[in-house]
Design a protein around this motif. Structure first.
Motif, short mmCIF file in Angstrom:
data_model
loop_
_atom_site.label_atom_id
_atom_site.label_comp_id
_atom_site.label_asym_id
_atom_site.label_seq_id
_atom_site.Cartn_x
_atom_site.Cartn_y
_atom_site.Cartn_z
N VAL A 1 0.87 0.49 4.08
CA VAL A 1 -0.06 0.55 2.95
C VAL A 1 0.55 1.40 1.84
O VAL A 1 1.14 2.45 2.10
N ALA A 2 0.40 0.95 0.61
CA ALA A 2 0.80 1.74 -0.55
C ALA A 2 -0.26 1.63 -1.63
O ALA A 2 -0.88 0.59 -1.79
N ILE A 3 -0.46 2.73 -2.31
CA ILE A 3 -1.39 2.79 -3.44
C ILE A 3 -0.63 3.39 -4.61
O ILE A 3 0.01 4.44 -4.46
N ALA A 4 -0.69 2.75 -5.75
CA ALA A 4 0.02 3.26 -6.93
C ALA A 4 -0.97 3.54 -8.05
O ALA A 4 -1.92 2.78 -8.26
N GLN A 5 -0.73 4.63 -8.76
CA GLN A 5 -1.50 4.96 -9.95
C GLN A 5 -0.53 4.91 -11.13
O GLN A 5 0.47 5.62 -11.15
N ILE A 6 -0.84 4.05 -12.08
CA ILE A 6 0.02 3.87 -13.26
C ILE A 6 -0.69 4.43 -14.47
O ILE A 6 -1.82 4.04 -14.78
N ASP A 7 -0.05 5.36 -15.14
CA ASP A 7 -0.59 5.95 -16.37
C ASP A 7 0.32 5.54 -17.52
O ASP A 7 1.39 6.10 -17.72
N ARG A 8 -0.11 4.55 -18.26
CA ARG A 8 0.70 4.03 -19.36
C ARG A 8 0.82 5.03 -20.51
O ARG A 8 1.84 5.08 -21.18
N THR A 9 -0.20 5.85 -20.71
CA THR A 9 -0.16 6.84 -21.78
C THR A 9 0.92 7.89 -21.50
O THR A 9 1.71 8.22 -22.37
N GLN A 10 0.96 8.39 -20.26
CA GLN A 10 1.95 9.40 -19.87
C GLN A 10 3.26 8.78 -19.40
O GLN A 10 4.23 9.49 -19.14
N GLN A 11 3.27 7.46 -19.25
CA GLN A 11 4.43 6.71 -18.75
C GLN A 11 4.89 7.23 -17.39
O GLN A 11 6.06 7.52 -17.16
N THR A 12 3.91 7.33 -16.48
CA THR A 12 4.20 7.80 -15.13
C THR A 12 3.63 6.83 -14.09
O THR A 12 2.68 6.10 -14.37
N VAL A 13 4.23 6.87 -12.91
CA VAL A 13 3.73 6.13 -11.76
C VAL A 13 3.71 7.09 -10.59
O VAL A 13 4.69 7.80 -10.34
N CYS A 14 2.62 7.11 -9.86
CA CYS A 14 2.49 7.93 -8.66
C CYS A 14 2.23 6.98 -7.50
O CYS A 14 1.30 6.17 -7.55
N LEU A 15 3.07 7.05 -6.46
CA LEU A 15 2.96 6.16 -5.31
C LEU A 15 2.69 6.96 -4.05
O LEU A 15 3.38 7.95 -3.79
N ALA A 16 1.71 6.54 -3.29
CA ALA A 16 1.45 7.09 -1.96
C ALA A 16 1.60 5.93 -1.00
O ALA A 16 0.89 4.92 -1.10
N GLY A 17 2.54 6.04 -0.06
CA GLY A 17 2.78 4.95 0.86
C GLY A 17 3.04 5.42 2.27
O GLY A 17 3.60 6.49 2.48
N ILE A 18 2.61 4.61 3.24
CA ILE A 18 2.85 4.87 4.65
C ILE A 18 3.35 3.57 5.27
O ILE A 18 2.72 2.53 5.11
N GLY A 19 4.48 3.65 5.95
CA GLY A 19 5.03 2.47 6.62
C GLY A 19 6.26 1.96 5.92
O GLY A 19 6.78 2.56 4.99
N ASN A 20 6.73 0.81 6.36
CA ASN A 20 7.95 0.20 5.83
C ASN A 20 7.62 -0.50 4.51
O ASN A 20 7.49 -1.72 4.45
N ILE A 21 7.46 0.29 3.47
CA ILE A 21 7.05 -0.22 2.17
C ILE A 21 7.64 0.69 1.09
O ILE A 21 7.87 1.86 1.33
N SER A 22 7.93 0.12 -0.04
CA SER A 22 8.47 0.92 -1.14
C SER A 22 8.01 0.33 -2.46
O SER A 22 7.46 -0.75 -2.51
N GLY A 23 8.26 1.07 -3.51
CA GLY A 23 7.94 0.60 -4.85
C GLY A 23 9.16 0.73 -5.73
O GLY A 23 10.04 1.55 -5.47
N VAL A 24 9.21 -0.06 -6.78
CA VAL A 24 10.32 -0.01 -7.72
C VAL A 24 9.75 -0.10 -9.14
O VAL A 24 8.89 -0.93 -9.41
#
Length: 65
Positions: A17-40
């Motif tokens: 499972v992964a959950i991402a928070q994208i803040d376009r104003t601050q141009q940031t991405v925060c990812l919380a993930g558990i398991g064989n998963i990643s973000g790019v």
């Protein structure tokens, strides 16, 4: 949301499972993930990888409460 996923999956084989928070104003991405998963994050200038923690959501080990 992530706190509800573990008990909801306890009677299954579990999940990655992964959950991402994208803040376009601050141009940031925060990812919380558990398991064989990643973000790019891919832009015109670079590619940045985000990794997760090992584990399976919904799986209890013998040391788990």
């Amino acid at each position: 949301m992530s706190q509800k996923a573990h008990p909801a999956l306890k009677n299954t084989k579990g999940a990655a499972v992964a959950i991402a928070q994208i803040d376009r104003t601050q141009q940031t991405v925060c990812l919380a993930g558990i398991g064989n998963i990643s973000g790019v994050v891919v832009t015109d200038h670079q590619t940045r990888s985000m990794v997760s923690y090992n584990g399976t959501v919904g799986h209890l080990t013998s040391s788990s409460p």
